[in-house]
Design an enzyme around this catalytic site. Structure first.
Site, PDB file in Angstrom:
ATOM      1  N   ASP A  32       0.854  -1.190   0.000  1.00  0.00           N
ATOM      2  CA  ASP A  32       0.000   0.000   0.000  1.00  0.00           C
ATOM      3  C   ASP A  32       0.893   1.245   0.000  1.00  0.00           C
ATOM      4  O   ASP A  32       1.860   1.333   0.759  1.00  0.00           O
ATOM      5  CB  ASP A  32      -0.920  -0.015   1.240  1.00  0.00           C
ATOM      6  CG  ASP A  32      -2.071   0.965   1.116  1.00  0.00           C
ATOM      7  OD1 ASP A  32      -3.224   0.514   1.111  1.00  0.00           O
ATOM      8  OD2 ASP A  32      -1.812   2.189   1.010  1.00  0.00           O
ATOM      9  N   ILE A  33       0.529   2.207  -0.842  1.00  0.00           N
ATOM     10  CA  ILE A  33       1.337   3.426  -0.999  1.00  0.00           C
ATOM     11  C   ILE A  33       1.245   4.320   0.240  1.00  0.00           C
ATOM     12  O   ILE A  33       2.101   5.166   0.480  1.00  0.00           O
ATOM     13  CB  ILE A  33       0.888   4.190  -2.273  1.00  0.00           C
ATOM     14  CG1 ILE A  33       1.986   5.073  -2.818  1.00  0.00           C
ATOM     15  CG2 ILE A  33      -0.390   4.966  -2.036  1.00  0.00           C
ATOM     16  CD1 ILE A  33       1.700   5.591  -4.227  1.00  0.00           C
ATOM     17  N   ASN A  88     -13.030  -3.206   2.334  1.00  0.00           N
ATOM     18  CA  ASN A  88     -14.051  -2.150   2.374  1.00  0.00           C
ATOM     19  C   ASN A  88     -14.937  -2.178   1.131  1.00  0.00           C
ATOM     20  O   ASN A  88     -14.434  -2.383   0.022  1.00  0.00           O
ATOM     21  CB  ASN A  88     -13.369  -0.776   2.458  1.00  0.00           C
ATOM     22  CG  ASN A  88     -12.509  -0.621   3.698  1.00  0.00           C
ATOM     23  OD1 ASN A  88     -12.837  -1.138   4.765  1.00  0.00           O
ATOM     24  ND2 ASN A  88     -11.380   0.075   3.564  1.00  0.00           N
ATOM     25  N   GLN A  95     -14.280   2.689   1.332  1.00  0.00           N
ATOM     26  CA  GLN A  95     -13.653   2.285   0.065  1.00  0.00           C
ATOM     27  C   GLN A  95     -13.315   3.519  -0.755  1.00  0.00           C
ATOM     28  O   GLN A  95     -14.161   4.402  -0.941  1.00  0.00           O
ATOM     29  CB  GLN A  95     -14.595   1.358  -0.730  1.00  0.00           C
ATOM     30  CG  GLN A  95     -13.930   0.764  -1.965  1.00  0.00           C
ATOM     31  CD  GLN A  95     -14.812  -0.241  -2.712  1.00  0.00           C
ATOM     32  OE1 GLN A  95     -16.000  -0.357  -2.427  1.00  0.00           O
ATOM     33  NE2 GLN A  95     -14.226  -0.950  -3.651  1.00  0.00           N
ATOM     34  N   HIS A 101     -10.410  -5.330  -3.303  1.00  0.00           N
ATOM     35  CA  HIS A 101      -9.076  -5.617  -2.754  1.00  0.00           C
ATOM     36  C   HIS A 101      -9.201  -5.964  -1.281  1.00  0.00           C
ATOM     37  O   HIS A 101     -10.163  -5.572  -0.610  1.00  0.00           O
ATOM     38  CB  HIS A 101      -8.131  -4.428  -2.939  1.00  0.00           C
ATOM     39  CG  HIS A 101      -8.655  -3.143  -2.382  1.00  0.00           C
ATOM     40  ND1 HIS A 101      -9.585  -2.361  -3.052  1.00  0.00           N
ATOM     41  CD2 HIS A 101      -8.416  -2.507  -1.215  1.00  0.00           C
ATOM     42  CE1 HIS A 101      -9.873  -1.303  -2.326  1.00  0.00           C
ATOM     43  NE2 HIS A 101      -9.188  -1.368  -1.197  1.00  0.00           N
ATOM     44  N   HIS A 103      -7.057  -5.701   2.312  1.00  0.00           N
ATOM     45  CA  HIS A 103      -5.898  -5.132   3.010  1.00  0.00           C
ATOM     46  C   HIS A 103      -5.285  -6.218   3.882  1.00  0.00           C
ATOM     47  O   HIS A 103      -5.996  -6.876   4.659  1.00  0.00           O
ATOM     48  CB  HIS A 103      -6.343  -3.994   3.935  1.00  0.00           C
ATOM     49  CG  HIS A 103      -6.835  -2.775   3.222  1.00  0.00           C
ATOM     50  ND1 HIS A 103      -6.039  -1.670   2.998  1.00  0.00           N
ATOM     51  CD2 HIS A 103      -8.043  -2.485   2.681  1.00  0.00           C
ATOM     52  CE1 HIS A 103      -6.744  -0.753   2.354  1.00  0.00           C
ATOM     53  NE2 HIS A 103      -7.958  -1.219   2.156  1.00  0.00           N
TER      54      HIS A 103
HETATM   55  P1  AMP Z   1      -9.712   1.360   0.299  1.00  0.00           P
HETATM   56  O1  AMP Z   1      -9.817   2.618   1.113  1.00  0.00           O
HETATM   57  O2  AMP Z   1     -10.103   0.114   1.025  1.00  0.00           O
HETATM   58  O3  AMP Z   1     -10.407   1.511  -1.048  1.00  0.00           O
HETATM   59  O4  AMP Z   1      -8.163   1.193   0.036  1.00  0.00           O
HETATM   60  C1  AMP Z   1      -7.486   1.725  -1.057  1.00  0.00           C
HETATM   61  C2  AMP Z   1      -6.028   1.684  -0.704  1.00  0.00           C
HETATM   62  O5  AMP Z   1      -5.286   1.804  -1.903  1.00  0.00           O
HETATM   63  C3  AMP Z   1      -5.570   2.802   0.232  1.00  0.00           C
HETATM   64  O6  AMP Z   1      -5.022   2.235   1.430  1.00  0.00           O
HETATM   65  C4  AMP Z   1      -4.507   3.534  -0.593  1.00  0.00           C
HETATM   66  O7  AMP Z   1      -3.415   3.963   0.182  1.00  0.00           O
HETATM   67  C5  AMP Z   1      -4.106   2.492  -1.607  1.00  0.00           C
HETATM   68  N1  AMP Z   1      -3.601   2.992  -2.869  1.00  0.00           N
HETATM   69  C6  AMP Z   1      -4.165   3.931  -3.657  1.00  0.00           C
HETATM   70  N2  AMP Z   1      -3.404   4.130  -4.766  1.00  0.00           N
HETATM   71  C7  AMP Z   1      -2.356   3.279  -4.662  1.00  0.00           C
HETATM   72  C8  AMP Z   1      -1.226   3.004  -5.480  1.00  0.00           C
HETATM   73  N3  AMP Z   1      -1.014   3.649  -6.633  1.00  0.00           N
HETATM   74  N4  AMP Z   1      -0.339   2.071  -5.061  1.00  0.00           N
HETATM   75  C9  AMP Z   1      -0.543   1.419  -3.894  1.00  0.00           C
HETATM   76  N5  AMP Z   1      -1.585   1.627  -3.087  1.00  0.00           N
HETATM   77  C10 AMP Z   1      -2.482   2.553  -3.452  1.00  0.00           C
END
Ligand code: AMP
Ligand code: ZN
Length: 138
Positions: A32-33, A88, A95, A101, A103
């Site tokens: 995760d970024i 989520n 979400q 996805h 986590h």
């Molecule tokens: P959610 O809030 O469950 O939809 O989680 C989305 C997740 O994706 C968040 O924790 C973000 O930090 C992560 N995210 C968004 N863009 C990227 C990316 N380019 N590379 C890695 N993680 C990302």
């Protein structure tokens, strides 16, 4: 099946870089970024499904099996003390990327960020619990 406006589809296609820790024909697992903890990863099916409501249930089963494998592997490598698996669905539930996805969140004893998943508790009367239970019975 891809969505051209989806950031995770772009990652899967290699159009956006990612720190990939696992990949096979069906899944990609990336860091995760914006991590909640050291090693926080996201398990992505390569097919685009928006959320739990849409995803194929056989694929979801394989995703959960892979999540277990990764939880064991990541715990061994990172030496974490526990693990959350979080998923989520819809904006109201947190979400932000609408490509299904999971986590994978390693948890550490005495971590600074130890309230990652804390929530305030709601209360219901016995009658309300009974009503909810009856409505939800499958
Ligand atoms: P959610 O809030 O469950 O939809 O989680 C989305 C997740 O994706 C968040 O924790 C973000 O930090 C992560 N995210 C968004 N863009 C990227 C990316 N380019 N590379 C890695 N993680 C990302
Ligand atoms: Zn997608």
């Amino acid at each position: 099946m891809r969505d051209e406006n989806c950031v995770f589809c772009k990652i899967i296609e290699g159009k956006i870089p990612s720190n990939t820790i696992y990949e096979d024909e069906e899944f990609k697992v990336i860091l995760d970024i914006s991590p909640a903890s050291k090693g926080h990863a996201l398990l992505l099916p390569k097919e685009h499904y928006a959320d739990i409501y849409e995803i194929d249930e056989e694929l979801l089963g394989r995703a959960m099996k892979l999540a277990k494998k990764l939880a064991i592997h990541m715990t061994e490598v990172l030496g974490c003390d526990g693990f959350n698996i979080l998923q989520n669905n819809h904006e109201v539930a947190g979400q932000t990327v609408f490509h299904f996805h999971m986590h994978l969140i390693p948890r550490y004893q005495n971590a600074k960020n130890d309230d990652i998943l804390m929530w305030n508790h709601e209360s219901f009367t016995a009658e309300e619990f009974a009503e909810i239970r009856d409505a939800l019975k499958l």
